[in-house]
Design an enzyme around this catalytic site. Structure first.
Site, mmCIF file in Angstrom:
data_model
loop_
_atom_site.group_PDB
_atom_site.id
_atom_site.type_symbol
_atom_site.label_atom_id
_atom_site.label_comp_id
_atom_site.label_asym_id
_atom_site.label_seq_id
_atom_site.Cartn_x
_atom_site.Cartn_y
_atom_site.Cartn_z
ATOM 1 N N TRP A 88 11.349 1.930 -7.978
ATOM 2 C CA TRP A 88 11.358 0.518 -8.399
ATOM 3 C C TRP A 88 12.416 -0.154 -9.184
ATOM 4 O O TRP A 88 12.954 -1.264 -8.860
ATOM 5 C CB TRP A 88 9.842 0.316 -9.288
ATOM 6 C CG TRP A 88 8.899 0.297 -8.592
ATOM 7 C CD1 TRP A 88 7.788 1.430 -8.594
ATOM 8 C CD2 TRP A 88 8.230 -0.156 -7.197
ATOM 9 N NE1 TRP A 88 6.794 1.413 -7.517
ATOM 10 C CE2 TRP A 88 7.173 0.488 -6.944
ATOM 11 C CE3 TRP A 88 8.667 -1.513 -6.657
ATOM 12 C CZ2 TRP A 88 6.293 -0.351 -5.674
ATOM 13 C CZ3 TRP A 88 7.961 -1.986 -5.821
ATOM 14 C CH2 TRP A 88 6.961 -1.423 -5.444
ATOM 15 N N ASP A 138 10.742 -3.902 -16.778
ATOM 16 C CA ASP A 138 9.590 -4.018 -15.755
ATOM 17 C C ASP A 138 8.280 -3.432 -16.046
ATOM 18 O O ASP A 138 8.307 -2.112 -15.989
ATOM 19 C CB ASP A 138 10.166 -3.764 -14.208
ATOM 20 C CG ASP A 138 9.163 -3.637 -13.144
ATOM 21 O OD1 ASP A 138 7.835 -4.236 -13.584
ATOM 22 O OD2 ASP A 138 9.201 -3.447 -11.786
ATOM 23 N N LYS A 168 -2.072 -4.071 -11.516
ATOM 24 C CA LYS A 168 -2.188 -2.853 -11.772
ATOM 25 C C LYS A 168 -3.339 -2.803 -13.314
ATOM 26 O O LYS A 168 -4.239 -2.185 -13.079
ATOM 27 C CB LYS A 168 -0.870 -2.115 -12.529
ATOM 28 C CG LYS A 168 0.313 -2.183 -11.448
ATOM 29 C CD LYS A 168 0.095 -1.288 -10.342
ATOM 30 C CE LYS A 168 1.371 -1.127 -9.582
ATOM 31 N NZ LYS A 168 1.314 -0.309 -8.390
#
Lengths: 361, 361
Positions: free
Chosen positions: B103, B173, B197
């Site tokens: 990511w 993030d 999530k």
């Protein structure tokens, strides 16, 4: 048992009750997974199946030719106001815009960050003459594309025909009329539509783009607005809005089952005609758009005495009629008649309007 | 009565069953409106109330100071990979990135379109040493910001502490760890998190940004990625993903009710420890990340004999254990233990792993 009301929301808009019931019934256990579709990885085969089914169903009901890509993009349609010039105006940096209402004006304004925007025609005080005066349209000689908005939701204006662009790719914002007006996809270079009016919960936009119109995006185009990248990853360059995608599939099935887009269009004429008839039969209500350019989807109207507006809304509420207030820029009332708004609701509103006039006229 | 399974989806991830039940129960009639929240205009006072409540609840559970803005942005977190450099790297055009997994590498790659990216530390074959070797970190002298990803979901790596940036604004993030690990917001210039999530259905990203860090966006930044514009319109520059926003509010209430973020964090340590214990107690399973850098949220593991993988998945399914397959880049298995995954599910997986080893070890 929950009580449903008559919902004329301008968007996010009413969905057919059968679709909502299915969402409710499988909310904790979807496809015998033992979890909700909201809780499924987008990489899971069961979700991929739903995603592909949605595309096929949309291709079927809109008769989308095989030389068009169908993309399911994250975010609302306003993202496309940037994405379109970022993807298509790279070479000659010129684009033509019809400015016939709030939405096309916003699109033109955003495009000005990226290219030279030429205004082909502009809304004037009569609110429709820009569309009407074809002889005054100022199309560029070398535009990368021509942009227009077939249906403007705020003022309730529509293009009665698809504008002729003499070979320049036509781009259409169909957010408010997709699956409700019947278009020949072949006439367009690109069609886009936010899903929150006629398809699914807000947060996704469908883009239908002709293969040969796909161009090289500008170097500073964010990856998630780059159509080539989105297509390469089958609309999953990252986690897509899976729940909206799932509801979209239910809607496409529902449209198919209920006679397709042609049936939806016929019904839209019928529903809107009923309200225009009430409005035109009296001085108590008014709608100033010329009948040729009246939207068959969004019916704005004013009471002759605007001090009655709050009472109108209050009494409407009591009669189960909701979200009828006009856009703040126009005032008055607005009935949005998306596919999820059935004839029963329109009849109820028409009857209420007549009764209200009788009481207060 | 629907049967729920044990869902370890990497995302969109499991939601608490109480939340799903509430969504189901008010799906056709929300707040006595007689329509679904999906069918409400975002301008309607009842939706505005929900939207504001969500912000306040998030401020409460994360103790967000008043000098931070909270934005509810359309689209997934990957949009922010572009938005961050577009908003913040205008002046000096330099940004520092920790690349500790898939990511953060994607974020750095996207940022390279807009600024000079300096890699502070990079994942190496041992998968954690980039974080460990603090003395080798190469922070720039004049970075606009430092970017890092506290929890990397694919390899299951976490930063055990917040990195020291010597006054340069830190951007994090937190897509996979928001509301699950307890952070002091004051340590950050900007926090962002896709909701899929730990918060709500995919399609929205929460951005928490310090007032004085808000900078002038680059001229070609699309309006919907421009934090100043989003803030000016109270996260409604266009139709926002209202359904995700509504579910986010339910989740924030749920976290509050269940002891807040500290309780979620404690539970995450407990849940992940249970699985690491099973993995470490045998050679049949393995996880190579050093214990100091192991994620407490995503637990990837391999079977010593990978030919058993399909059988493991098949038998897991029979035991009601779902979405356990590892990311394609890593192979093997991965159990994602987001807040919606309760202890019962983790116990069931731990027991299944032991029983599977007994049968096939």
């Amino acid at each position: 048992m929950s009580k449903r009301t008559y919902n004329f929301s301008p968007g996010p808009a009413a969905l057919p009750v059968e679709i909502l019931e299915q969402i409710r019934d499988e909310l904790l256990d979807w496809k015998d997974c033992g979890y909700s579709v909201m809780e499924s990885s987008h990489r899971d085969s069961k979700f991929i199946e739903t995603a592909e089914e949605a595309e096929q169903n949309l291709r079927d009901i809109m008769s989308i030719p095989s030389n068009y890509k169908v993309l399911f993009c994250a975010g609302g349609a306003s993202f496309q106001f940037a994405a379109i010039p970022l993807n298509f105006s790279g070479k000659n940096k010129n684009a033509d815009y019809f400015c016939t209402g709030i939405w096309s004006e916003k699109a033109a304004k955003e495009a000005q960050r990226y290219c030279n925007v030429n205004i082909v025609a502009k809304t004037d005080s009569a609110q429709f003459m820009g569309i009407a005066r074809k002889e005054q349209w100022q199309l560029s000689k070398e535009a990368a594309y021509v942009f227009y908005t077939p249906n403007e939701t705020v003022s309730g204006i529509r293009f009665p025909t698809v504008p002729e662009t003499h070979g320049v790719p036509l781009v259409a914002d169909m957010t408010s009329c997709i699956l409700q007006e019947d278009f020949d996809v072949n006439q367009f270079g690109l069609i886009f539509a936010g899903v929150q009016k006629n398809i699914a919960p807000a947060g996704m936009t469908i883009v239908i783009v002709r293969d040969d119109f796909m161009d090289q995006a500008m170097s500073f185009c964010p990856s998630l607005l780059n159509y080539k990248i989105i297509d390469e990853y089958k609309s999953m360059p990252n986690t897509p809005p899976t729940f909206s995608w799932y509801v979209a599939n239910l809607t496409f099935q529902w449209v198919k089952k209920h006679g397709g887009v042609k049936a939806m269009e016929a019904l839209s004429y019928k529903k809107s005609a009923k309200l225009y008839e009430v409005i035109d039969s009296t001085d108590f209500y008014s709608n100033k758009i010329h009948f040729k350019y009246r939207s068959v989807i969004n019916v704005p109207f004013h009471l002759h005495d605007s001090t009655l507006d709050p009472l109108f809304i209050q009494e409407a509420e009591k009669n189960g009629i909701r979200q009828i207030k006009g856009h703040k820029s126009e005032g008055g009332m607005r009935a949005s008649l998306y596919n999820g708004v059935n004839e029963e609701a329109v009849n109820a509103l028409a009857e209420f309007m007549k009764a209200f006039e009788k009481r207060h006229g």
